[in-house]
Design a protein around this motif. Structure first.
Motif, PDB file in Angstrom:
ATOM      1  N   UNK A  47      -7.501 -15.372 -35.995  1.00 46.53           N
ATOM      2  CA  UNK A  47      -6.303 -15.276 -35.162  1.00 46.53           C
ATOM      3  C   UNK A  47      -6.312 -16.388 -34.114  1.00 46.53           C
ATOM      4  N   UNK A  48      -7.481 -16.587 -33.531  1.00 49.11           N
ATOM      5  CA  UNK A  48      -7.670 -17.665 -32.552  1.00 49.11           C
ATOM      6  C   UNK A  48      -7.291 -19.007 -33.185  1.00 49.11           C
ATOM      7  N   UNK A  49      -7.836 -19.240 -34.348  1.00 47.22           N
ATOM      8  CA  UNK A  49      -7.576 -20.504 -35.044  1.00 47.22           C
ATOM      9  C   UNK A  49      -6.087 -20.648 -35.361  1.00 47.22           C
TER      10      UNK A  49
ATOM     11  N   UNK B 114     -12.135 -25.717 -13.450  1.00 49.15           N
ATOM     12  CA  UNK B 114     -13.292 -25.926 -12.569  1.00 49.15           C
ATOM     13  C   UNK B 114     -14.578 -25.534 -13.294  1.00 49.15           C
ATOM     14  N   UNK B 115     -15.601 -25.214 -12.536  1.00 45.41           N
ATOM     15  CA  UNK B 115     -16.897 -24.906 -13.150  1.00 45.41           C
ATOM     16  C   UNK B 115     -17.007 -23.459 -13.605  1.00 45.41           C
ATOM     17  N   UNK B 116     -16.006 -22.650 -13.271  1.00 43.26           N
ATOM     18  CA  UNK B 116     -16.077 -21.232 -13.667  1.00 43.26           C
ATOM     19  C   UNK B 116     -15.583 -21.046 -15.103  1.00 43.26           C
ATOM     20  N   UNK B 117     -16.031 -19.971 -15.742  1.00 41.46           N
ATOM     21  CA  UNK B 117     -15.710 -19.784 -17.161  1.00 41.46           C
ATOM     22  C   UNK B 117     -14.321 -19.183 -17.429  1.00 41.46           C
ATOM     23  N   UNK B 118     -13.712 -18.575 -16.438  1.00 46.70           N
ATOM     24  CA  UNK B 118     -12.413 -17.933 -16.666  1.00 46.70           C
ATOM     25  C   UNK B 118     -11.388 -18.981 -17.058  1.00 46.70           C
ATOM     26  N   UNK B 119     -10.682 -18.689 -18.153  1.00 47.66           N
ATOM     27  CA  UNK B 119      -9.741 -19.693 -18.634  1.00 47.66           C
ATOM     28  C   UNK B 119      -8.549 -19.053 -19.338  1.00 47.66           C
ATOM     29  N   UNK B 120      -7.381 -19.190 -18.735  1.00 43.77           N
ATOM     30  CA  UNK B 120      -6.164 -18.626 -19.321  1.00 43.77           C
ATOM     31  C   UNK B 120      -5.865 -19.209 -20.695  1.00 43.77           C
ATOM     32  N   UNK B 121      -6.281 -20.430 -20.939  1.00 41.24           N
ATOM     33  CA  UNK B 121      -6.024 -21.056 -22.245  1.00 41.24           C
ATOM     34  C   UNK B 121      -6.768 -20.284 -23.325  1.00 41.24           C
ATOM     35  N   UNK B 122      -8.061 -20.090 -23.091  1.00 43.96           N
ATOM     36  CA  UNK B 122      -8.861 -19.342 -24.065  1.00 43.96           C
ATOM     37  C   UNK B 122      -8.412 -17.889 -24.150  1.00 43.96           C
ATOM     38  N   UNK B 123      -8.043 -17.313 -23.020  1.00 48.60           N
ATOM     39  CA  UNK B 123      -7.539 -15.936 -23.044  1.00 48.60           C
ATOM     40  C   UNK B 123      -6.356 -15.821 -23.977  1.00 48.60           C
ATOM     41  N   UNK B 124      -5.475 -16.780 -23.848  1.00 52.92           N
ATOM     42  CA  UNK B 124      -4.274 -16.741 -24.673  1.00 52.92           C
ATOM     43  C   UNK B 124      -4.614 -16.911 -26.149  1.00 52.92           C
ATOM     44  N   UNK B 125      -5.406 -17.916 -26.433  1.00 50.89           N
ATOM     45  CA  UNK B 125      -5.758 -18.177 -27.833  1.00 50.89           C
ATOM     46  C   UNK B 125      -6.540 -17.000 -28.416  1.00 50.89           C
TER      47      UNK B 125
END
Lengths: 145, 145
Positions: A47-49, B114-125
């Motif tokens: 799904x990610x892909x 930034x240096x933190x792992x939280x990422x809306x891009x990855x959350x979305x994907x």
DNA sequence: CCTTGACCTTCCAGTCACTGGAACGACTAT
DNA sequence: ATAGTCGTTCCAGTGACTGGAAGGTCAAGG
């Protein structure tokens, strides 16, 4: 879960899923019969892909994004960097297409499109009166696979 | 005229010119030494091809356009038809890219980077909270050969 | 005459992300 | 037993080139 189910759920063709395994994006288990046996993890990855590909990321981008996705110690800057690069490539492509579109629209507009042979489109392509082709560097853009 | 001269004049790589001969777009003569010997006609055709390709026409379009160009009895409607089809394809591609761009820009904007792992891009994907991938039909668009 | 270097030739392989098809095995239902 | 659907692998093709290897040709200089 067999590949057919996964294909229906994810919307990705079975061929594509096999291809993704081939190039190491996913590693589904195998049953005794040799069939791929997909877990939720695999479904999730697919799904990610699918979403990443739909946003136009290359397979290599996807590989990197997936690695970041699974790395709890990642820095969001790395992800943002990939996305920004891609955004820039998209912008470039849009600019290129718009430039083509503008020229082409002008030519189409000038062409009567009747039974007579006179044609401003061919005139332009043939003699190059108007500068229809300023940049030959990246003529690409027509990849309708 | 040898291929090198023609390449310099037309701006097309020698490889491309050989390829165009291979697929029958041009038919340069041959000298005794086996070298291609280009006439003005060939040069003209190559310029035509260069401009058509710069406007994003496919090779098959180019083949048809070239045939029309050399046909004194053509109807400009035929040319216009090819061009309009191509214009429509370009518009489709632009729309696709703009849709991608919009989603991606939103995500990039929401990501701290930034240096933190939280990422809306990855959350979305990963989770697909936002409908980042409405149409999987034509995920293409990234052909940076 | 020989060599150097730039030019030309052909042919094969690779690009990107799949997609189609052949040839075959596995499973399910009748 | 049979038919039909699903799965498997492997090979080839897409578009429009591009890179590289292996070799032939030509003009200039020593």
């Amino acid at each position: 879960m067999n590949i057919g189910d996964v294909s229906r759920i994810s919307g990705l063709p079975a061929k594509t899923i096999r291809y993704y395994e081939d190039i190491g994006l996913i590693r589904p288990l195998r049953g005794e019969n040799g069939y791929r046996s997909f877990q939720d993890k695999d479904l999730h990855k697919l799904a990610f892909l699918g979403r990443a590909r739909a946003l136009g990321f290359t397979i290599e981008d996807c590989r990197n994004l997936l690695a970041l996705y699974e790395d709890d110690g990642r820095e969001s800057a790395a992800v943002k960097h990939i996305a920004e690069d891609h955004l820039a490539r998209i912008d470039e492509k849009i600019a290129q297409l718009r430039s083509m579109r503008a020229t082409l629209a002008e030519l189409v507009n000038a062409c009567a499109g009747d039974h007579r042979p006179d044609c401003p489109i061919l005139n332009d392509l043939g003699h190059g009166d108007r500068p229809a082709s300023d940049q030959l560097k990246k003529p690409a853009g027509n990849c309708s696979h």
